[in-house]
Structure formats: structure tokens, C-alpha cells
Design a protein around this motif. Sequence first.
Motif, mmCIF file in Angstrom:
data_model
loop_
_atom_site.group_PDB
_atom_site.id
_atom_site.type_symbol
_atom_site.label_atom_id
_atom_site.label_comp_id
_atom_site.label_asym_id
_atom_site.label_seq_id
_atom_site.Cartn_x
_atom_site.Cartn_y
_atom_site.Cartn_z
ATOM 1 N N GLN A 114 4.876 -26.891 74.291
ATOM 2 C CA GLN A 114 3.835 -27.208 73.311
ATOM 3 C C GLN A 114 3.756 -28.711 73.005
ATOM 4 O O GLN A 114 3.416 -29.107 71.895
ATOM 5 C CB GLN A 114 4.061 -26.425 72.025
ATOM 6 C CG GLN A 114 3.874 -24.930 72.176
ATOM 7 C CD GLN A 114 3.988 -24.189 70.849
ATOM 8 O OE1 GLN A 114 4.418 -24.740 69.844
ATOM 9 N NE2 GLN A 114 3.595 -22.920 70.844
ATOM 10 N N SER A 115 4.073 -29.540 73.987
ATOM 11 C CA SER A 115 3.902 -30.982 73.809
ATOM 12 C C SER A 115 2.418 -31.296 73.634
ATOM 13 O O SER A 115 1.561 -30.614 74.200
ATOM 14 C CB SER A 115 4.453 -31.735 75.018
ATOM 15 O OG SER A 115 5.834 -31.499 75.164
ATOM 16 N N SER A 116 2.117 -32.306 72.835
ATOM 17 C CA SER A 116 0.718 -32.653 72.585
ATOM 18 C C SER A 116 0.595 -34.126 72.232
ATOM 19 O O SER A 116 1.566 -34.772 71.830
ATOM 20 C CB SER A 116 0.146 -31.800 71.444
ATOM 21 O OG SER A 116 0.786 -32.122 70.221
ATOM 22 N N ARG A 117 -0.625 -34.639 72.378
ATOM 23 C CA ARG A 117 -0.873 -36.029 72.006
ATOM 24 C C ARG A 117 -0.660 -36.236 70.508
ATOM 25 O O ARG A 117 -0.104 -37.248 70.086
ATOM 26 C CB ARG A 117 -2.314 -36.412 72.368
ATOM 27 C CG ARG A 117 -2.603 -36.436 73.845
ATOM 28 C CD ARG A 117 -4.035 -36.889 74.103
ATOM 29 N NE ARG A 117 -4.407 -36.699 75.491
ATOM 30 C CZ ARG A 117 -5.602 -36.989 75.993
ATOM 31 N NH1 ARG A 117 -6.537 -37.471 75.180
ATOM 32 N NH2 ARG A 117 -5.868 -36.796 77.262
ATOM 33 N N LEU A 118 -1.123 -35.267 69.715
ATOM 34 C CA LEU A 118 -0.961 -35.382 68.264
ATOM 35 C C LEU A 118 0.511 -35.435 67.889
ATOM 36 O O LEU A 118 0.922 -36.242 67.052
ATOM 37 C CB LEU A 118 -1.645 -34.206 67.565
ATOM 38 C CG LEU A 118 -1.534 -34.178 66.040
ATOM 39 C CD1 LEU A 118 -2.186 -35.408 65.429
ATOM 40 C CD2 LEU A 118 -2.157 -32.912 65.472
ATOM 41 N N GLY A 119 1.314 -34.576 68.515
ATOM 42 C CA GLY A 119 2.739 -34.575 68.231
ATOM 43 C C GLY A 119 3.398 -35.891 68.598
ATOM 44 O O GLY A 119 4.281 -36.382 67.886
ATOM 45 N N ALA A 120 2.960 -36.491 69.714
ATOM 46 C CA ALA A 120 3.521 -37.772 70.147
ATOM 47 C C ALA A 120 3.168 -38.893 69.180
ATOM 48 O O ALA A 120 3.866 -39.905 69.123
ATOM 49 C CB ALA A 120 3.022 -38.117 71.549
ATOM 50 N N LEU A 121 2.095 -38.743 68.410
ATOM 51 C CA LEU A 121 1.729 -39.727 67.396
ATOM 52 C C LEU A 121 2.392 -39.439 66.050
ATOM 53 O O LEU A 121 2.826 -40.361 65.353
ATOM 54 C CB LEU A 121 0.205 -39.744 67.215
ATOM 55 C CG LEU A 121 -0.612 -40.280 68.398
ATOM 56 C CD1 LEU A 121 -2.095 -40.049 68.156
ATOM 57 C CD2 LEU A 121 -0.339 -41.764 68.614
ATOM 58 N N LEU A 122 2.480 -38.153 65.679
ATOM 59 C CA LEU A 122 3.053 -37.787 64.383
ATOM 60 C C LEU A 122 4.544 -38.100 64.308
ATOM 61 O O LEU A 122 5.043 -38.508 63.251
ATOM 62 C CB LEU A 122 2.832 -36.295 64.119
ATOM 63 C CG LEU A 122 1.417 -35.837 63.788
ATOM 64 C CD1 LEU A 122 1.378 -34.321 63.634
ATOM 65 C CD2 LEU A 122 0.910 -36.514 62.520
ATOM 66 N N ASP A 123 5.251 -37.891 65.399
ATOM 67 C CA ASP A 123 6.706 -38.046 65.397
ATOM 68 C C ASP A 123 7.139 -39.458 64.998
ATOM 69 O O ASP A 123 7.884 -39.638 64.035
ATOM 70 C CB ASP A 123 7.265 -37.640 66.761
ATOM 71 C CG ASP A 123 8.782 -37.619 66.779
ATOM 72 O OD1 ASP A 123 9.376 -37.075 65.835
ATOM 73 O OD2 ASP A 123 9.375 -38.151 67.730
ATOM 74 N N PRO A 124 6.694 -40.522 65.710
ATOM 75 C CA PRO A 124 7.093 -41.869 65.287
ATOM 76 C C PRO A 124 6.496 -42.272 63.947
ATOM 77 O O PRO A 124 7.103 -43.056 63.211
ATOM 78 C CB PRO A 124 6.575 -42.767 66.423
ATOM 79 C CG PRO A 124 5.503 -41.984 67.087
ATOM 80 C CD PRO A 124 5.900 -40.552 66.949
ATOM 81 N N ALA A 125 5.307 -41.732 63.611
ATOM 82 C CA ALA A 125 4.696 -42.060 62.317
ATOM 83 C C ALA A 125 5.573 -41.570 61.169
ATOM 84 O O ALA A 125 5.790 -42.280 60.180
ATOM 85 C CB ALA A 125 3.304 -41.442 62.226
ATOM 86 N N ALA A 126 6.104 -40.350 61.302
ATOM 87 C CA ALA A 126 6.982 -39.808 60.255
ATOM 88 C C ALA A 126 8.255 -40.637 60.136
ATOM 89 O O ALA A 126 8.711 -40.941 59.031
ATOM 90 C CB ALA A 126 7.325 -38.349 60.574
ATOM 91 N N ASP A 127 8.839 -41.010 61.270
ATOM 92 C CA ASP A 127 10.054 -41.832 61.249
ATOM 93 C C ASP A 127 9.805 -43.136 60.505
ATOM 94 O O ASP A 127 10.607 -43.555 59.656
ATOM 95 C CB ASP A 127 10.519 -42.138 62.680
ATOM 96 C CG ASP A 127 11.058 -40.904 63.388
ATOM 97 O OD1 ASP A 127 11.410 -39.922 62.703
ATOM 98 O OD2 ASP A 127 11.146 -40.926 64.637
#
Length: 227
Positions: A90-103
Motif C-alpha cells: 500500500q505504498s503511495s505518493r501521499l504516504g511518501a509526503l506525509l511521513d517526512p512532513a509528520a517527522d
Amino acid sequence: MTSSNGPSAAARVRSGSAGPPAEPLVGDRNELPDRIWTVPNALSVLRLLGVPLFLWLLLGPQADGWAVVVLMVAGLSDWADGKLARVLGQSSRLGALLDPAADRLYIVATLIAFVLRDVVPFWVVAVLVGRELVLGAMLLVLARYGYPPLQVHYLGKAATFNLLYAFPLLLLADGEGPVVAVVQPVAYAFTIWGGSLYVLAGVLYVVQVLGLVRAERAGVPAAGAAP
């Protein structure tokens, strides 16, 4: 802006053939599916929602113990969403953006709380927050030339890992009791390592952006891989 000598630099970035040499990539965001409703994305959103709670716990009731719990849960969800994305496919572009944003939001929120409570010197916060402002400017430069945000590399991940370990230790070191003498040097060590890597990762990001912009203006392919 494109070049008459071939594909634009932005297109070469998307295909992984442009940009200065860099640390290994954590996947290629532009090749990921465009999904929204996934389990990893839900975990990332929950982690983002924990940022204001975390900040309130530090500045309102100063419930440091609960703030550390929120930070630990956030760290666990950070590991879990990446693991689930791979296991469930379930990898996604949105997930790739949300992850570093949360960090980054957790780091900035913690730094703001720490400087307001005198846990760390102001200059430490100024350096790390200044790094985020510079990277924000680099994103505007990338957008001006039609580039997507550059990929997260392992140096930045290592920096975040060290800082997220340093923050709860700094809270413990700010208290009283015999544990402070043991925790304090460890907390400072993680802070120095994480802060140094964080700034270095930012410098490399700037170098990569400037290299790509130079290649775009020159209209010639740049050697190496995307960051």
C-alpha cells in the motif's frame, strides 16, 4: 522551463537520470501509486493529529510523561506505516509526503516548546528551524523550475532518528534526581549527533537543488542520481 537539447531536467529527475550524486534514495515517490485510503496513510494522519496534542502537553499542563508517551507512539507509528506499506503493498505518493512532513512537524513543535521552557538554548532552535526555512525556500525554487520535491535520503532519516531519541531524554535531563546525571550526557550526545546530521542533510539538499537548477539553465543533462 525546458531545454531544446532534450528532456527537461525535471523530467530527468522523475526518470532518475539527473542531479548531483547523493545518498541512496528511499524509494522513488514519482513511481508510487496515487492512493489516499490506505492503512499506512491513516497512521500518518493520526501521527500528524498527535502534534498539537504533544505541543499542548509540553506547554499547557507540562505533562512531560504523557508528552513522551505521545512521542513514543508517534515513533512506533512511523516505523509501522512504512512496514505495513511494504507488507500490504500500500505504498503511495501521499504516504511518501506525509511521513517526512509528520517527522518535521514533531521536530519543530518540540523545538518551539523547548525554547519556551528553556530546555535547550535558543541558538540550537534557531539553527534547526532556520534549516527548515531554507529547505522551504528550496521547495519554492524546485516548483519554479517544475521539479517535484527531492527524495528523502538516509542521512536525513538518521538525523530524524537521533533527534526523536534526543527529545524525551532532554526532558528527563531537565528534571531532578540521580537519573539526571546519567541521562544528561546521553541526551546531549543524541542532540549533537542529530542536530549536526540534520544541518548536513539540509546543506546537501541545497547543493542538490542548486545543481539541478544549474543543469536546467545550462540545458545539459547532469550526471548522477536524484537525491
